[in-house]
Motif scaffolding. Structure first.
Motif, PDB file in Angstrom:
ATOM      1  N   GLU A 278       0.831  -1.214   0.000  1.00 23.91           N
ATOM      2  CA  GLU A 278       0.000   0.000   0.000  1.00 23.91           C
ATOM      3  C   GLU A 278       0.867   1.265   0.000  1.00 23.91           C
ATOM      4  OE1 GLU A 278      -3.997  -1.687   2.292  1.00 23.91           O
ATOM      5  OE2 GLU A 278      -3.121   0.214   2.927  1.00 23.91           O
ATOM      6  N   MET A 279       1.926   1.211   0.787  1.00 22.13           N
ATOM      7  CA  MET A 279       2.795   2.389   0.850  1.00 22.13           C
ATOM      8  C   MET A 279       3.497   2.615  -0.493  1.00 22.13           C
ATOM      9  SD  MET A 279       2.333   3.920   3.688  1.00 22.13           S
ATOM     10  CE  MET A 279       3.500   4.696   4.803  1.00 22.13           C
ATOM     11  N   ALA A 280       3.834   1.513  -1.182  1.00 20.67           N
ATOM     12  CA  ALA A 280       4.467   1.659  -2.500  1.00 20.67           C
ATOM     13  C   ALA A 280       3.486   2.302  -3.482  1.00 20.67           C
ATOM     14  CB  ALA A 280       4.939   0.291  -2.998  1.00 20.67           C
ATOM     15  N   THR A 281       2.231   1.871  -3.403  1.00 21.29           N
ATOM     16  CA  THR A 281       1.195   2.487  -4.247  1.00 21.29           C
ATOM     17  C   THR A 281       1.056   3.976  -3.916  1.00 21.29           C
ATOM     18  OG1 THR A 281       0.004   0.395  -4.221  1.00 21.29           O
ATOM     19  CG2 THR A 281      -1.244   2.349  -4.907  1.00 21.29           C
ATOM     20  N   ALA A 282       0.996   4.260  -2.617  1.00 22.69           N
ATOM     21  CA  ALA A 282       0.853   5.652  -2.183  1.00 22.69           C
ATOM     22  C   ALA A 282       2.008   6.505  -2.704  1.00 22.69           C
ATOM     23  CB  ALA A 282       0.787   5.731  -0.658  1.00 22.69           C
ATOM     24  N   TYR A 283       3.186   5.916  -2.719  1.00 23.54           N
ATOM     25  CA  TYR A 283       4.360   6.688  -3.129  1.00 23.54           C
ATOM     26  C   TYR A 283       4.170   7.295  -4.517  1.00 23.54           C
ATOM     27  CZ  TYR A 283       9.012   8.137  -4.314  1.00 23.54           C
ATOM     28  OH  TYR A 283      10.075   8.901  -4.717  1.00 23.54           O
ATOM     29  N   ASN A 284       3.646   6.479  -5.427  1.00 24.44           N
ATOM     30  CA  ASN A 284       3.352   6.956  -6.783  1.00 24.44           C
ATOM     31  C   ASN A 284       2.488   8.201  -6.787  1.00 24.44           C
ATOM     32  OD1 ASN A 284       4.339   5.455  -9.005  1.00 24.44           O
ATOM     33  ND2 ASN A 284       3.246   3.683  -8.155  1.00 24.44           N
ATOM     34  N   TYR A 285       1.420   8.137  -5.998  1.00 19.70           N
ATOM     35  CA  TYR A 285       0.455   9.234  -5.977  1.00 19.70           C
ATOM     36  C   TYR A 285       1.048  10.459  -5.277  1.00 19.70           C
ATOM     37  CZ  TYR A 285      -2.623   5.330  -7.146  1.00 19.70           C
ATOM     38  OH  TYR A 285      -3.184   4.241  -7.746  1.00 19.70           O
ATOM     39  N   LEU A 286       1.789  10.213  -4.226  1.00 19.51           N
ATOM     40  CA  LEU A 286       2.405  11.324  -3.497  1.00 19.51           C
ATOM     41  C   LEU A 286       3.416  12.046  -4.380  1.00 19.51           C
ATOM     42  CD1 LEU A 286       2.753   9.416  -0.125  1.00 19.51           C
ATOM     43  CD2 LEU A 286       1.304  11.424  -0.527  1.00 19.51           C
ATOM     44  N   GLU A 287       4.048  11.275  -5.256  1.00 17.92           N
ATOM     45  CA  GLU A 287       4.964  11.878  -6.231  1.00 17.92           C
ATOM     46  C   GLU A 287       4.179  12.778  -7.189  1.00 17.92           C
ATOM     47  OE1 GLU A 287       7.036   8.915  -8.449  1.00 17.92           O
ATOM     48  OE2 GLU A 287       8.952   9.927  -8.111  1.00 17.92           O
ATOM     49  N   ALA A 288       3.035  12.264  -7.671  1.00 19.17           N
ATOM     50  CA  ALA A 288       2.205  13.061  -8.585  1.00 19.17           C
ATOM     51  C   ALA A 288       1.772  14.369  -7.925  1.00 19.17           C
ATOM     52  CB  ALA A 288       0.982  12.261  -9.026  1.00 19.17           C
ATOM     53  N   PHE A 289       1.530  14.302  -6.631  1.00 25.30           N
ATOM     54  CA  PHE A 289       1.128  15.514  -5.902  1.00 25.30           C
ATOM     55  C   PHE A 289       2.335  16.373  -5.484  1.00 25.30           C
ATOM     56  CE2 PHE A 289      -2.943  13.190  -4.499  1.00 25.30           C
ATOM     57  CZ  PHE A 289      -3.698  13.828  -5.461  1.00 25.30           C
ATOM     58  N   GLY A 290       3.530  15.839  -5.745  1.00 22.15           N
ATOM     59  CA  GLY A 290       4.737  16.627  -5.449  1.00 22.15           C
ATOM     60  C   GLY A 290       4.980  16.866  -3.967  1.00 22.15           C
ATOM     61  N   VAL A 291       4.595  15.922  -3.110  1.00 20.31           N
ATOM     62  CA  VAL A 291       4.741  16.167  -1.674  1.00 20.31           C
ATOM     63  C   VAL A 291       5.738  15.227  -0.988  1.00 20.31           C
ATOM     64  CG1 VAL A 291       2.450  17.198  -1.420  1.00 20.31           C
ATOM     65  CG2 VAL A 291       2.729  14.728  -1.096  1.00 20.31           C
ATOM     66  N   THR A 292       6.401  14.366  -1.773  1.00 19.15           N
ATOM     67  CA  THR A 292       7.287  13.382  -1.123  1.00 19.15           C
ATOM     68  C   THR A 292       8.408  14.054  -0.343  1.00 19.15           C
ATOM     69  OG1 THR A 292       8.473  13.160  -3.204  1.00 19.15           O
ATOM     70  CG2 THR A 292       6.811  11.491  -2.730  1.00 19.15           C
ATOM     71  N   LYS A 293       8.821  15.226  -0.777  1.00 21.81           N
ATOM     72  CA  LYS A 293       9.950  15.878  -0.090  1.00 21.81           C
ATOM     73  C   LYS A 293       9.632  16.266   1.358  1.00 21.81           C
ATOM     74  CE  LYS A 293       8.721  20.351  -2.057  1.00 21.81           C
ATOM     75  NZ  LYS A 293       8.999  21.288  -3.141  1.00 21.81           N
ATOM     76  N   TYR A 294       8.347  16.337   1.689  1.00 17.92           N
ATOM     77  CA  TYR A 294       7.971  16.691   3.063  1.00 17.92           C
ATOM     78  C   TYR A 294       7.883  15.472   3.977  1.00 17.92           C
ATOM     79  CZ  TYR A 294       6.560  21.097   0.882  1.00 17.92           C
ATOM     80  OH  TYR A 294       6.552  22.266   0.184  1.00 17.92           O
ATOM     81  N   LEU A 295       7.993  14.276   3.380  1.00 20.72           N
ATOM     82  CA  LEU A 295       7.673  13.065   4.129  1.00 20.72           C
ATOM     83  C   LEU A 295       8.914  12.348   4.653  1.00 20.72           C
ATOM     84  CD1 LEU A 295       5.007  11.608   1.647  1.00 20.72           C
ATOM     85  CD2 LEU A 295       4.628  13.173   3.565  1.00 20.72           C
ATOM     86  N   SER A 296       8.780  11.796   5.835  1.00 18.46           N
ATOM     87  CA  SER A 296       9.804  10.911   6.373  1.00 18.46           C
ATOM     88  C   SER A 296       9.108   9.619   6.800  1.00 18.46           C
ATOM     89  CB  SER A 296      10.475  11.580   7.577  1.00 18.46           C
ATOM     90  OG  SER A 296      11.202  10.629   8.324  1.00 18.46           O
ATOM     91  N   PHE A 297       9.481   8.525   6.165  1.00 18.05           N
ATOM     92  CA  PHE A 297       8.906   7.224   6.521  1.00 18.05           C
ATOM     93  C   PHE A 297       9.587   6.798   7.807  1.00 18.05           C
ATOM     94  CE2 PHE A 297       6.987   3.403   4.082  1.00 18.05           C
ATOM     95  CZ  PHE A 297       6.587   2.799   5.263  1.00 18.05           C
TER      96      PHE A 297
END
Lengths: 537, 537
Positions: A278-297
């Motif tokens: 699920e997190m791998a799927t989410a990663y794709n979408y979070l990339e599309a939204f351009g917000v991965t840089k704010y995230l820390s797993f």
């Protein structure tokens, strides 16, 4: 959504001294205060808080959110069994005959009740309102008992992780819109946590307590957390060590997913591997939204509430963590200082209420997660919407308020009123009546033109008094009714606050003053709008 | 401010049937409902109510108002002794240790507490918030137990009747801004009432009960009111007759002032003549504000609350009064209808909660008055601000809501969301992946540009499903990502809702879509703004 986005209490207003008994029968004697853990909001604070609400509301609306308003109290049975240990913090209304009711503890359970009750299949809703928790100062110092929550939730059976990603985008947009710069959103997944505990050999019944120990990793070093697991929570040392290997994993979303996906032991666990996928799927979408840089797993993020079932997250800033421990020298200096101040007597109440905010950070400023079973608890499993899945976010408004208020120079620029024009009269002599009715008529013209205007409630006000009153509002313009000019149908419009280079003013026919001022004011914002603008400067 | 601006209860949502017990342990069995006398607000109602709040707030700000937020509960002793008989309607919080507290009954007493506690000498404040009254359906059918008040008050020692006149101007501007056309504001003065009762020979201790009988003159003929005075309230018939001469006086402000000023008996009473002089002063100012045409000086207006000391007022519309009594034929027809419908079984709860709104008007839609001693009750007479005089107005928001919602065609035009753009993807074939990430990226672009946008949470949505979802939001535009065009950096912007004359759409480069839509949307308002605009059409 947010057991941990509760604000620290502001310093309580000093309790006024008891008044002496008066002879007047109607006069009652009170300690004039608000109830413990509550406060009044007023003046600039109120404008600033409304600016925060407006800003976040705009973000919520941008994502198609609708708002609802539920009663401040719910049937007691609606709330019971939802908050685990914290249920003891629920405020009950007195049994005055009729139904047993309690003040809402959060906005999430009332939302789930609303969804179930109305058989709603899907909704994006936001809700900004007060919630109530009987926190005891002795147990959790400095917590407010009445505070705002500010929630956005998406309910509905959708493509996996799509709403989850949008919620995280909303979180980023909300914090950014408030001018918060240095935040990090920690993310984790309940299924991964459950799986790794299983995989490490934690017994089903011990998961919760182990999880709550892990949640302390943001405040304590691993050795302390391990000790708690082994000594207090009776976990075998090798189990603790295995857990330690995992929960200290944190980093960029991509790195951590890659690392976990390559972990055969973890991937062999059904729950963990489902979470990782699920997190791998989410990663794709979070990339599309351009917000991965704010995230820390961050595998140590556990979040307290029972009802989370999927992705969980919380945002922290530099101010979220407690300050570094003081050195011995600092402690000695502080003790000396305290001794010195001891003469100043403190009332017992003030002491009890005292905030220990110097020892804690503001905590998380946004938190939330996926909770797929809460609506089902209300709807009953036999019903069609038994398990409407939900995911949501709650902004810690009052914590954000503290951060924003602390910004240099901001509060000075906030105006409590929206007043744009002060209507004045200048004149003198024995026949001069102060133009009170005339000022009223001009003010009315401005009001009907949509312009915020005030005038002094005095028959013959001195010019100085009128300028002082205008200055107090901070309004940019005055309209002056001169004794002679007004009778000729003319007023003077003068820009205020120009100091030495005083504006001499412009003569404007009375009939044109609204249009003239509207044009002058068009480029200016005011009141809350002004404050909203200030938030991102 | 407003014991009588309380809304009638809306028809309660039907209580869902009890669910069958499920095997799943987590599922609890509830009667899913909100507590008696409370309701959820959602959807278009919520937008409409927010539009009302926004409209009134703008008026309040225009007059230099600041807003405050006080806790939902107060120390119990703050509220006690303020509401006379109605104190029994106060909701108490359970004594769970610590202070005794109660939910606020109105916003006026908390305001007076706030002014006294902070030693405030002058303030114009507005407050829109919920208040709580344990009205029993058996006693006062159809009253809500949680409802909004919407108050503006001016505290401060000012030139006589100046703030009073401004408050009445605010009342007129507020109602007018909401598009209420046919309202009348009844005004009276407590000192005149007190004086005329004295003058007619009512004993001091009987004033309140006589006053409450007089207050019924808007619903009952004089003969019934007289009977109540003589039979139930033990007034000599000649006293009742004398009172009847006065309290049936009503008319334009000017007429009534002239009439009263010429009444030597009344003018010889200190209280009455003081009141009449104040009203004459007020008349001047009300003329300057241009609001006299909305006013009816009505000596039968008494208002219930003890704390009023000066001018009092309430606004009514045609819908405020109960409808005319049905004729015998109508009653017979109704009985027959009811008999016919009796087969439809009604739950006991539904019956108990049933609103009898068909038999009552909505009541007053705005009410208020001057109360010069309330702050003093808190401050103690020894303190400087012992008697900060106050005057205020309270809009009956939920009654206004009912009136406004009933306007033909209005609700149809209100949109629950603010969504302006629906982002869609069109394509097909084996390699087509539905452009989910691409839709997300475009939506994000729009959000960052401040444009309200949604997309379907589905990997490969059919065009039809996307149009349906867009239509549901009522949004005016779609942005379509065509399988081929998008890869060339172009999207299609299409205006929705054009029916047969379907817009063919315009191709816009992706990088320019935000600016293109902003220009298109500039002329449109949305969401609450849209609803605010609709209020005065």
């Amino acid at each position: 959504m947010s057991e941990s986005t509760q604000p620290a209490a502001a310093a309580p207003a000093p309790a006024p001294k008891e008044k002496k008994a008066s002879k007047k029968a109607a006069v009652q004697q009170f300690t004039l205060k608000t109830p413990k853990g509550t406060k009044d909001w007023a003046d600039k604070d109120m404008v600033l808080r409304n600016a925060i609400f407006d800003t976040i509301t705009k973000v919520f609306k941008r994502h198609g959110g609708v708002t609802i308003d539920t009663p401040v109290f719910e049937l007691r049975e609606i709330l019971s069994g939802k908050y685990g240990e914290d249920s003891k913090l629920i405020y009950n209304l007195e049994d005055q005959g009729g139904e047993l009711t309690s003040l809402r503890y959060d906005l999430t359970v009332p939302f789930a009740r609303f969804v179930a009750m109305n058989g709603i299949q899907s909704i994006k809703r936001y809700h900004i309102a007060k919630v109530y928790r009987r926190d005891q100062p002795a147990m959790t110092k400095g917590r407010m008992r009445e505070f705002y929550q500010c929630d956005f939730d998406i309910a509905g059976d959708y493509e996996s992780m799509v709403p989850d990603a949008e919620i995280l985008s909303i979180a980023v947009e909300g914090l950014t819109a408030l001018g918060i710069q240095d935040f990090t959103i920690k993310v984790n997944h309940r299924k991964i946590l459950d799986g790794l505990f299983q995989q490490c050999g934690v017994k089903e019944e011990d998961v919760r307590k182990v999880s709550s120990a892990v949640d302390k990793l943001d405040k304590l070093p691993w050795e302390d957390v391990k000790k708690e697991m082994v000594v207090d929570k009776n976990q075998p040392e090798e189990v603790a060590d295995k857990i330690g290997e995992y929960v200290r994993i944190k980093g960029s979303f991509k790195e951590v997913i890659d690392k976990l996906s390559a972990d055969e032991a973890l991937m062999s666990n059904a729950s963990a591997s489902a979470g990782i996928k699920e997190m791998a799927t989410a990663y794709n979408y979070l990339e599309a939204f351009g917000v991965t840089k704010y995230l820390s797993f961050d595998l140590s993020l556990a979040r307290g509430l029972d009802y989370y079932t999927g992705i969980i997250y919380e945002a922290v800033t530099a101010a979220s963590a407690p300050p570094p421990k003081p050195t011995d020298e600092e402690l000695a200096a502080k003790a000396a200082e305290e001794k010195k101040n001891k003469k100043k007597s403190k009332s017992k109440a003030a002491e009890e209420d005292e905030d220990n905010s110097e020892n804690v950070g503001v905590g998380s400023i946004m938190a939330g997660g996926r909770y797929d079973n809460l609506v089902g608890m209300f709807a009953g499993s036999s019903k069609k919407n038994a398990s409407i899945p939900c995911v949501g976010v709650s902004f810690g408004v009052e914590r954000l308020f503290s951060l924003i208020k602390a910004r240099a120079g901001l509060v000075d620029q906030v105006r409590p009123t929206s007043t744009q024009v002060y209507v004045m009269a200048f004149g003198g002599g024995p026949t001069w009546d102060g133009f009170l009715k005339e000022r009223m008529a001009v003010a009315k013209q401005l009001w009907l033109g949509g312009i915020e205007a005030e005038f002094l409630y005095k028959t013959k006000p001195k010019p100085q008094k009128q300028f002082e009153a205008a200055e107090k509002t901070g309004c940019p313009f005055s309209v002056i009714l001169g004794q002679d000019e007004y009778t000729k149908g003319v007023v003077k419009v003068k820009e205020l606050g120009l100091g030495e280079e005083a504006d001499q003013g412009v003569d404007v026919p009375i009939a044109e003053v609204v249009d003239y001022l509207k044009a002058k004011l068009a480029a200016r914002s005011n009141g809350v709008e002004e404050a909203v603008r200030l938030l991102t400067i």
